[in-house]
Design a protein around this motif. Structure first.
Motif, PDB file in Angstrom:
ATOM      1  N   ILE A 227      40.785  20.611  17.888  1.00  0.00           N
ATOM      2  CA  ILE A 227      41.497  21.421  19.069  1.00  0.00           C
ATOM      3  C   ILE A 227      42.320  22.545  18.548  1.00  0.00           C
ATOM      4  N   LYS A 228      42.060  23.832  19.089  1.00  0.00           N
ATOM      5  CA  LYS A 228      42.814  24.705  18.655  1.00  0.00           C
ATOM      6  C   LYS A 228      43.814  24.991  19.547  1.00  0.00           C
ATOM      7  N   GLY A 229      43.745  24.758  20.818  1.00  0.00           N
ATOM      8  CA  GLY A 229      44.743  24.949  21.920  1.00  0.00           C
ATOM      9  C   GLY A 229      44.594  24.358  22.953  1.00  0.00           C
ATOM     10  N   ASP A 230      45.817  24.090  23.674  1.00  0.00           N
ATOM     11  CA  ASP A 230      45.865  23.087  24.672  1.00  0.00           C
ATOM     12  C   ASP A 230      46.971  23.720  25.866  1.00  0.00           C
ATOM     13  N   TYR A 231      46.339  24.049  27.078  1.00  0.00           N
ATOM     14  CA  TYR A 231      46.992  24.968  27.743  1.00  0.00           C
ATOM     15  C   TYR A 231      47.456  24.456  29.073  1.00  0.00           C
ATOM     16  N   ARG A 232      48.475  24.306  29.468  1.00  0.00           N
ATOM     17  CA  ARG A 232      48.948  23.776  30.837  1.00  0.00           C
ATOM     18  C   ARG A 232      48.597  24.887  32.108  1.00  0.00           C
ATOM     19  N   ILE A 233      47.902  24.593  33.097  1.00  0.00           N
ATOM     20  CA  ILE A 233      47.502  25.275  34.058  1.00  0.00           C
ATOM     21  C   ILE A 233      48.547  25.414  35.341  1.00  0.00           C
ATOM     22  N   ASN A 234      49.480  25.792  35.269  1.00  0.00           N
ATOM     23  CA  ASN A 234      50.503  25.573  36.388  1.00  0.00           C
ATOM     24  C   ASN A 234      50.293  26.395  37.759  1.00  0.00           C
ATOM     25  N   LEU A 235      49.017  26.498  37.977  1.00  0.00           N
ATOM     26  CA  LEU A 235      48.708  27.264  39.455  1.00  0.00           C
ATOM     27  C   LEU A 235      48.747  26.351  40.486  1.00  0.00           C
ATOM     28  N   GLU A 236      49.334  27.048  41.726  1.00  0.00           N
ATOM     29  CA  GLU A 236      49.633  26.325  42.826  1.00  0.00           C
ATOM     30  C   GLU A 236      48.255  25.595  43.386  1.00  0.00           C
ATOM     31  N   ARG A 237      48.507  24.170  43.815  1.00  0.00           N
ATOM     32  CA  ARG A 237      47.458  23.571  44.451  1.00  0.00           C
ATOM     33  C   ARG A 237      47.940  23.377  45.888  1.00  0.00           C
ATOM     34  N   PRO A 238      47.011  23.220  47.039  1.00  0.00           N
ATOM     35  CA  PRO A 238      45.485  23.310  46.428  1.00  0.00           C
ATOM     36  C   PRO A 238      44.931  24.710  46.288  1.00  0.00           C
ATOM     37  N   ARG A 239      44.004  24.889  45.716  1.00  0.00           N
ATOM     38  CA  ARG A 239      43.411  26.189  45.282  1.00  0.00           C
ATOM     39  C   ARG A 239      42.067  26.661  45.957  1.00  0.00           C
ATOM     40  N   ASN A 240      41.820  27.891  46.250  1.00  0.00           N
ATOM     41  CA  ASN A 240      40.427  28.302  46.346  1.00  0.00           C
ATOM     42  C   ASN A 240      40.013  28.846  44.950  1.00  0.00           C
ATOM     43  N   VAL A 241      38.862  28.557  44.584  1.00  0.00           N
ATOM     44  CA  VAL A 241      38.522  29.051  43.250  1.00  0.00           C
ATOM     45  C   VAL A 241      38.178  30.635  43.197  1.00  0.00           C
ATOM     46  N   ALA A 242      37.641  30.933  44.211  1.00  0.00           N
ATOM     47  CA  ALA A 242      37.194  32.315  44.365  1.00  0.00           C
ATOM     48  C   ALA A 242      38.588  33.244  44.505  1.00  0.00           C
ATOM     49  N   GLU A 243      39.613  32.708  45.239  1.00  0.00           N
ATOM     50  CA  GLU A 243      40.745  33.844  45.450  1.00  0.00           C
ATOM     51  C   GLU A 243      41.834  33.456  44.350  1.00  0.00           C
ATOM     52  N   ILE A 244      41.816  32.314  43.940  1.00  0.00           N
ATOM     53  CA  ILE A 244      42.764  32.084  42.502  1.00  0.00           C
ATOM     54  C   ILE A 244      42.576  33.059  41.451  1.00  0.00           C
ATOM     55  N   ARG A 245      41.335  33.715  41.407  1.00  0.00           N
ATOM     56  CA  ARG A 245      41.321  34.463  40.277  1.00  0.00           C
ATOM     57  C   ARG A 245      41.818  36.017  40.398  1.00  0.00           C
ATOM     58  N   PHE A 246      42.267  36.079  41.687  1.00  0.00           N
ATOM     59  CA  PHE A 246      42.989  37.260  41.810  1.00  0.00           C
ATOM     60  C   PHE A 246      44.503  37.459  41.414  1.00  0.00           C
ATOM     61  N   ASP A 247      44.967  35.971  41.103  1.00  0.00           N
ATOM     62  CA  ASP A 247      46.505  35.777  40.954  1.00  0.00           C
ATOM     63  C   ASP A 247      46.700  36.212  39.716  1.00  0.00           C
ATOM     64  N   LYS A 248      48.022  36.887  39.837  1.00  0.00           N
ATOM     65  CA  LYS A 248      48.481  37.609  38.431  1.00  0.00           C
ATOM     66  C   LYS A 248      48.686  36.442  37.338  1.00  0.00           C
ATOM     67  N   GLN A 249      49.256  35.414  37.589  1.00  0.00           N
ATOM     68  CA  GLN A 249      49.600  34.300  36.479  1.00  0.00           C
ATOM     69  C   GLN A 249      48.017  33.722  36.129  1.00  0.00           C
ATOM     70  N   PHE A 250      46.965  33.659  37.022  1.00  0.00           N
ATOM     71  CA  PHE A 250      45.766  33.547  36.566  1.00  0.00           C
ATOM     72  C   PHE A 250      45.169  34.414  35.513  1.00  0.00           C
ATOM     73  N   ALA A 251      45.401  35.709  35.721  1.00  0.00           N
ATOM     74  CA  ALA A 251      45.076  36.833  34.791  1.00  0.00           C
ATOM     75  C   ALA A 251      45.676  36.551  33.452  1.00  0.00           C
TER      76      ALA A 251
END
Length: 275
Positions: A227-251
Motif C-alpha cells: 500500500i502506497k496511499g490511503d486517502y479519505r474521501i470527505n465528499l458530501e453524500r448522497p452523491r451523483n457520480v456524474a455531477e460530483i466530478r465537477f466539485d472543486k474538492q473532487f478535482a
C-alpha cells in the motif's frame, strides 16, 4: 462538506494484518504478488482500491473472499480469522454470473433457495429486490433478453438479496458504456446507503473510485506490491457520480491521488517494456 460518516465503528469488518501472498511459478521460482499488506475496512465503509495492471488488486479481493489463503499474515473478518470461503461476503465480477437458462426471478432467488428458503418466500423477496434495482416487469425475462446494464442490475440483486455484510466488486461496471456506467454507479450507491454492507471495490478508473468511495487505497506496482496511499474521501453524500466530478474538492483529490498512482503506472509500464 460533510466529514466521514459517523456510522463507521472502530472495529473493522475486514482486517488484513501483515498479509503477503506468494505463488510458485512453473519454473519453481517464488513470485510475490503482495507484500506486508495492512488494511482495515470498517462496517458500512465503501473502500476502493486502485493500482497498475497486475499489482494484486484481484488477489487482495480473493484473500478477503477466502478464495486464496495468505502466505504470511492473516485475514480477519469481524474479528475472527478467516478460514476457507468468507460466508459474510458476496461477489460481483466483470463477467456475467447469471445462469442463461434461468429467468431473472429464478436467478435472483437462487441464493435464498440454496440456503433453504421456500420457493414462494424466495420469489417474494426476489420480486422486492428486482423492483429495488429497477427491473420490475422483467421477472420472466432471460439474460440474453436484457441489456448489459440490466444484467448488471440482476447481478446486484443476486448478491444483495442474501444481505451480505461484505460486497466484493471486481471491475463490475468496466464493460458498460459511460452513460450506463454512471446509472449503475448511482444505483449501487442508492442501494448501499440503505444497507450496512462494507464494500471493497476494484477499479482502474480513478474518477469512479473517488466518486463512489469513503476511502481510496493505492497499491504500488508489482511484484511484491504494497500500500502506497490511503486517502479519505470527505465528499458530501448522497452523491451523483456524474455531477460530483465537477466539485472543486473532487478535482483536488483526483490530482493528489493521481500523483501517487501515476508514478506506479509508469513503473509498471517500464517493467512491462523491459520484460
Amino acid at each position: 462538506m460533510n466529514q466521514q460518516s459517523p456510522r463507521l465503528p472502530d472495529s473493522p469488518m475486514i482486517d488484513l494484518q501483515g498479509v503477503t501472498k506468494e505463488f510458485l511459478k512453473p519454473s519453481g521460482e517464488v513470485h510475490t504478488v503482495l507484500r506486508n499488506i495492512n488494511l482495515r475496512v470498517a462496517k458500512g465503509e465503501f473502500c476502493s482500491i486502485v493500482g497498475p495492471t497486475g499489482c494484486g488488486k484481484s488477489t487482495t479481493l480473493s484473500l478477503i473472499a477466502g478464495f486464496e489463503a495468505p502466505s504470511l499474515g492473516k485475514v480477519q473478518i469481524k474479528g475472527e480469522k478467516l478460514e476457507g470461503i468468507n460466508s459474510r461476503a458476496s461477489c460481483v465480477f466483470q463477467t456475467e454470473n447469471a445462469f442463461p437458462w434461468k429467468t431473472v426471478i429464478d436467478n435472483v432467488s437462487l441464493g435464498l433457495r440454496l440456503n433453504g428458503t421456500s420457493k414462494n418466500d424466495a420469489f417474494q423477496e426476489a420480486r422486492r429486490w428486482i423492483e429495488k434495482v429497477g427491473l420490475k416487469g422483467f421477472e420472466g425475462h432471460y439474460p440474453h433478453q436484457l441489456s448489459g446494464g440490466m444484467r448488471k442490475r440482476v447481478a446486484l440483486a443476486q448478491c444483495l438479496i442474501t444481505q451480505p455484510e461484505i460486497l466484493l466488486m471486481d471491475e463490475s461496471f468496466s464493460a458498460l458504456d459511460v452513460h450506463t456506467r454512471h446509472l449503475m454507479e448511482n444505483e449501487l450507491l442508492k442501494i448501499w446507503e440503505e444497507t450496512s454492507a462494507s464494500v471493497f471495490f476494484i477499479t482502474h478508473d480513478l474518477e469512479e473510485a473517488i466518486a463512489l468511495s469513503d476511502r481510496v487505497i493505492v497499491l504500488t506496482a508489482g511484484p511484491a506490491a504494497t500500500i502506497k496511499g490511503d486517502y479519505r474521501i470527505n465528499l458530501e453524500r448522497p452523491r451523483n457520480v456524474a455531477e460530483i466530478r465537477f466539485d472543486k474538492q473532487f478535482a483536488e483529490l483526483h490530482e493528489q491521488i493521481w500523483n501517487d498512482l501515476r508514478d506506479e503506472v509508469m513503473v509498471s509500464y517500464a517493467s512491462a517494456n523491459n520484460a
